[in-house]
Design a protein around this motif. Structure first.
Motif, PDB file in Angstrom:
ATOM      1  N   GLU A 218     -21.840  40.808 -15.174  1.00  0.00           N
ATOM      2  CA  GLU A 218     -20.475  39.783 -15.169  1.00  0.00           C
ATOM      3  C   GLU A 218     -20.459  39.430 -13.777  1.00  0.00           C
ATOM      4  OE1 GLU A 218     -17.745  42.136 -17.401  1.00  0.00           O
ATOM      5  OE2 GLU A 218     -16.602  40.071 -17.514  1.00  0.00           O
TER       6      GLU A 218
ATOM      7  N   CYS B 108     -21.853  27.163 -18.476  1.00  0.00           N
ATOM      8  CA  CYS B 108     -21.145  27.999 -17.764  1.00  0.00           C
ATOM      9  C   CYS B 108     -20.042  28.691 -18.946  1.00  0.00           C
ATOM     10  CB  CYS B 108     -20.049  27.092 -16.815  1.00  0.00           C
ATOM     11  SG  CYS B 108     -21.102  26.429 -15.371  1.00  0.00           S
ATOM     12  N   HIS B 109     -19.647  27.668 -20.038  1.00  0.00           N
ATOM     13  CA  HIS B 109     -18.896  28.416 -21.008  1.00  0.00           C
ATOM     14  C   HIS B 109     -19.739  29.290 -21.899  1.00  0.00           C
ATOM     15  CE1 HIS B 109     -16.215  28.666 -24.212  1.00  0.00           C
ATOM     16  NE2 HIS B 109     -16.933  28.272 -25.119  1.00  0.00           N
TER      17      HIS B 109
ATOM     18  N   SER C 128     -19.743  32.551 -19.755  1.00  0.00           N
ATOM     19  CA  SER C 128     -18.313  33.194 -19.325  1.00  0.00           C
ATOM     20  C   SER C 128     -18.052  34.132 -20.617  1.00  0.00           C
ATOM     21  CB  SER C 128     -17.339  32.293 -19.077  1.00  0.00           C
ATOM     22  OG  SER C 128     -17.033  31.543 -20.576  1.00  0.00           O
ATOM     23  N   GLN C 129     -18.854  33.887 -21.701  1.00  0.00           N
ATOM     24  CA  GLN C 129     -18.689  34.756 -22.828  1.00  0.00           C
ATOM     25  C   GLN C 129     -19.242  36.300 -22.740  1.00  0.00           C
ATOM     26  OE1 GLN C 129     -16.756  33.380 -25.463  1.00  0.00           O
ATOM     27  NE2 GLN C 129     -16.613  31.648 -24.032  1.00  0.00           N
TER      28      GLN C 129
ATOM     29  N   LYS D 170     -20.699  35.309 -12.354  1.00  0.00           N
ATOM     30  CA  LYS D 170     -19.771  34.526 -11.728  1.00  0.00           C
ATOM     31  C   LYS D 170     -20.124  34.291 -10.030  1.00  0.00           C
ATOM     32  CE  LYS D 170     -15.620  37.040 -13.902  1.00  0.00           C
ATOM     33  NZ  LYS D 170     -14.965  37.883 -13.705  1.00  0.00           N
TER      34      LYS D 170
ATOM     35  N   ILE E 183     -22.858  31.278 -10.902  1.00  0.00           N
ATOM     36  CA  ILE E 183     -22.251  29.958 -11.325  1.00  0.00           C
ATOM     37  C   ILE E 183     -21.489  29.289  -9.854  1.00  0.00           C
ATOM     38  CG2 ILE E 183     -20.406  28.914 -12.629  1.00  0.00           C
ATOM     39  CD1 ILE E 183     -20.955  30.787 -14.935  1.00  0.00           C
TER      40      ILE E 183
END
Lengths: 167, 93
Positions: free
Chosen positions: A69, A24-25, A28-29, A73, A76
């Motif tokens: 993007e 997830c991290h 998120s980039q 989201k 996830i």
């Protein structure tokens, strides 16, 4: 992390909580590749007639990244953990289409982080002594590549057994 | 009124408009399997053809993928850029 093939041809990437948080991290980039880097015109042999097309390409890539993007989201949020004795597990199910989607996103992260490192030859990365700013970029580049390889391998297996091949 | 000899005046569409070449360029960061995968997705090629072009990119620095009308060439270049491959188009000689 464990990848298994389901009877319906889908794949399941079963992740520990820490692995899921790490993915997830990473996601998120997104995006890391600047849209204005894209050009359909050859540097060696530029065609003035394609100048407008270049701007159109950049706008198109930028819109594509914005869409992705939002999709990231939503995706996830759609993954629900399951409990076992040792804690949460995150079963990530994907078919060929979802794998392609994720592979493309991971590639943006890989290419973008590589660009932010000034485009080094990958084999020279191990000779480097990265500073604190470079470490996270190298991590993104390497981990994105690792996930890409896992997903591409799963797609190959899907093709071999005749499930969910590339459409 | 002049007559036209059909054997000498028939030009193919290619002669009239040679179109645009779509070229993919090498970079050291994209995984080889990824490039093959993208060629299969974008052009609908068999694995063997996609592999051949991927190896051309890797070994020769570039591969000419298709020759198409301007509109179609732009379409393919857009697709390749969405996958972050370095692709350009240029007028075919």
């Amino acid at each position: 992390m464990n990848v298994t093939r389901q009877e319906d041809g889908q794949f399941e990437l079963r992740m520990e909580e820490e692995e899921w948080r790490s993915l997830c991290h990473l996601l998120s980039q997104y995006p890391l590749t600047p849209a204005d880097h894209h050009s359909l015109n050859s540097k060696n042999n530029p065609d003035p007639g394609l100048k407008e097309s270049d701007q159109w390409l950049r706008d198109s890539v930028s819109k594509h990244q914005t869409d992705r993007e939002l999709q990231i989201k939503q995706w996830i949020q759609s993954i629900e953990p399951v409990d076992n004795d040792e804690g949460h597990l995150y079963p990530v199910l994907f078919d060929a289409e979802r794998a392609d989607w994720l592979i493309e996103i991971l590639n943006d992260l890989r290419v973008g982080s590589w660009m932010s490192l000034n485009c080094p030859a990958p084999e020279t990365l191990s000779d480097k002594s990265p500073d604190s700013e470079e470490w996270p970029r190298i991590w993104i580049m390497e981990v994105s590549g690792m996930y890409q390889s896992i997903l591409l391998q799963a797609l190959d297996i899907a093709l071999e057994v005749g499930h969910g091949g590339i459409s | 009124m002049p007559t036209v000899d059909p054997t000498t005046d028939q030009k193919t569409q290619e002669d009239v408009d040679p179109g645009y070449l779509v070229i993919c360029w090498d970079d050291p960061v994209n995984l080889m399997d990824y490039v093959t995968h993208v060629f299969q997705k974008v052009f609908g090629w068999e694995r063997s053809k996609a592999d051949k072009h991927m190896l051309e990119v890797h070994e020769n620095g570039k591969s000419m993928l298709v020759r198409e009308s301007m509109e179609m060439a732009e379409h393919y270049v857009h697709q390749l850029h969405r996958y972050n491959l370095h692709a350009t188009m240029e007028r075919s000689e």
